[in-house]
Design an enzyme around this catalytic site. Structure first.
Site, short mmCIF file in Angstrom:
data_model
loop_
_atom_site.label_atom_id
_atom_site.label_comp_id
_atom_site.label_asym_id
_atom_site.label_seq_id
_atom_site.Cartn_x
_atom_site.Cartn_y
_atom_site.Cartn_z
N ASP A 1 48.16 -4.56 -13.44
CA ASP A 1 47.81 -3.15 -13.27
C ASP A 1 48.45 -2.55 -12.02
OD1 ASP A 1 46.13 -3.81 -15.36
OD2 ASP A 1 44.36 -4.01 -14.07
N LYS B 1 37.28 2.29 -23.57
CA LYS B 1 38.63 1.84 -23.93
C LYS B 1 38.87 2.32 -25.36
CE LYS B 1 38.93 -2.41 -21.15
NZ LYS B 1 38.59 -3.86 -21.17
P1 PGA Z 1 41.99 -5.29 -19.94
O1 PGA Z 1 41.54 -4.81 -18.51
O2 PGA Z 1 42.86 -4.25 -20.51
O3 PGA Z 1 42.69 -6.59 -19.68
O4 PGA Z 1 40.74 -5.50 -20.76
C1 PGA Z 1 40.88 -3.63 -18.23
C2 PGA Z 1 39.50 -3.88 -17.65
O5 PGA Z 1 38.96 -4.99 -17.76
O6 PGA Z 1 38.88 -2.99 -17.12
ZN ZN Z 2 36.87 -4.52 -17.11
#
Ligand code: PGA
Ligand code: ZN
Length: 428
Positions: free
Chosen positions: A207, A341
């Site tokens: 990230d 998400k």
């Molecule tokens: P991920 O990470 O896309 O690997 O799930 C994002 C998060 O955990 O906030």
């Molecule tokens: Zn998370």
């Protein structure tokens, strides 16, 4: 009306295939793509991958692409792009499965987002405004960003067990200033880390957060605290952590050394010990939010910790953006914020619904990126249109992360005097 829907396979920020869609209407072509992350489990929408080991190690998405080009295109041609819920329902009906595994949530989401962009163009309004209309809200709000500054967990090659430390410039007066504060802190942190660990300590995780070889969360928080103090912003910047504890839960214990090469087995902590650790962290550092403090099935400890009222408690792996799990967590007072998400739910309409669910319960809402991102900036508009109050899109660094933050700059500029930065109201 929609005249054609065409998909292709592109690569995400990790170099792994994902679906990109071009949706055509009389107004032009509207492009969108699906983000991707490690699947957490059985409650989230299914990302369709070909599984052919000879193609991208099994990760190609040719079937999902074909589903868009044939079945989905056929079903949507002739539809009005402003009718988001009907478009999304048409794809859900076509898929017929509960988790969108037939057509692929990656196919469905990319089309859903492209249709949303086309709908905004059809109405000749900005995307965030169209999203606000779809949700029935009008209070457009620029979110407080949570910038990833230290990466760990599955997102980085260091020994840090927790997945990320983020900074929230809550005390900024506008988003533009929040971005400046985040960027300056990020660069001060780079200097702090270089002094202590050398230049290789500044390698970054997925990230964009720095991944020095620290092994304890306090070591990371001390670095961040030092960087904040060098900026002079002090209490205007708060800290949040994403523990992603599911990744190191073994039975009923938490293994804070799970990535250490010479693990001694000495650092196994019980749920109660983890709570003591969080209490200490919340007292010693300006922590205002903790995400996934426990395993995704350890609802009891999450609830216990939330009840202490020390900070916002965010459910990510715990909830998987799944309405049934969110409802249960609301009823049982398990946590008090949703990590949204969009690819775990699969359509814009359903994303709007879960945000409503969370907001009606007075929860915080964090619009979130995935570790596998594209240059699509949709979640920036989504966070403004739904007034989520918070967005987490990675470091103030790396193109696929900046695509979201820079789009928020554009939106703030466009709103001019009407722009409202969530600031102190970030949880509302
Ligand atoms: P991920 O990470 O896309 O690997 O799930 C994002 C998060 O955990 O906030
Ligand atoms: Zn998370």
């Amino acid at each position: 009306v929609i005249t054609k829907v065409k998909a292709r396979q592109i690569l995400d920020s990790r170099g792994i295939p994902t679906v990109e869609v071009d949706l055509f209407t009389n107004k032009g072509m509207f492009r969108a793509s699906a983000p991707s992350g490690d699947p957490t489990g059985m409650y989230e929408a299914v990302e369709l991958r070909d599984g052919d080991k000879g193609l991208y190690l099994g990760n190609s998405v040719n079937r999902a692409v074909k589903n868009v080009n044939e079945k989905i295109s056929e079903a949507l041609v002739g539809m009005d792009p402003t009718l988001q819920s009907q478009i999304d329902q048409a794809m859900i009906d076509l898929d017929k499965t509960e988790k969108k595994g037939e057509l692929g949530a990656n196919a469905i989401l990319a089309v859903s987002i492209a249709a949303c962009k086309a709908g905004a163009a059809e109405k000749e309004v900005p995307l965030y405004k169209h999203i606000a209309d779809l949700s029935g809200k009008t209070n457009l709000t620029l979110p407080v960003p949570a910038f990833t500054v230290i990466s760990g967990g599955k997102h980085a090659g260091n020994n840090l067990a927790i997945q990320e430390i983020t900074i929230l410039p809550i005390g900024a007066s506008r988003f533009e200033e929040a971005l400046q504060m985040g960027s300056e802190t990020y660069h001060h942190l780079k200097a702090v880390i270089t002094e202590k660990y050398g230049a290789h300590g500044c390698n970054v995780g997925e990230d964009g957060g720095f991944a020095p070889n620290i092994s304890s969360v306090k070591e990371g928080l001390d670095l961040v605290k030092e960087a904040i103090s060098r900026t002079g912003y002090n209490e205007r910047i708060k800290i949040a952590i994403d523990v992603a504890a599911t990744d190191f839960c073994i039975g009923t214990k938490y293994d804070l050394d799970f990535k250490s090469p010479n693990k001694s087995g000495q650092n196994f902590k019980s749920g109660e010990h983890m709570i003591d650790m969080y209490k200490e962290l919340c007292t010693e550092y300006p922590i205002v939010s903790i995400e996934d403090p426990f395993d995704k099935e350890d609802w009891e400890h999450v609830k216990h910790f939330s009840s202490l009222g020390l900070c916002q408690v965010v459910g990510d792996d715990l909830l998987m953006s799944n309405p049934k799990r969110i409802e249960r967590a609301i009823n049982e007072s398990t946590c008090n914020a949703l990590l949204l998400k969009i690819n775990q739910i699969g359509t814009v309409t359903e994303a709007i619904e879960v945000v409503k669910l969370a907001k009606d319960a007075n929860w915080g809402v964090v619009a979130s990126h995935r570790c596998g991102e594209t240059e699509d900036s949709f979640i920036a508009d989504l966070s403004v249109g739904l007034a989520t109050g918070q967005i987490k899109a990675g470091a103030p660094c790396r193109g696929e992360r900046l695509a979201k933050y820079n789009q928020l700059l554009h939106i703030e500029e466009e709103l001019g005097d009407h722009a409202v930065y969530a600031g102190d109201d970030w949880r509302q």
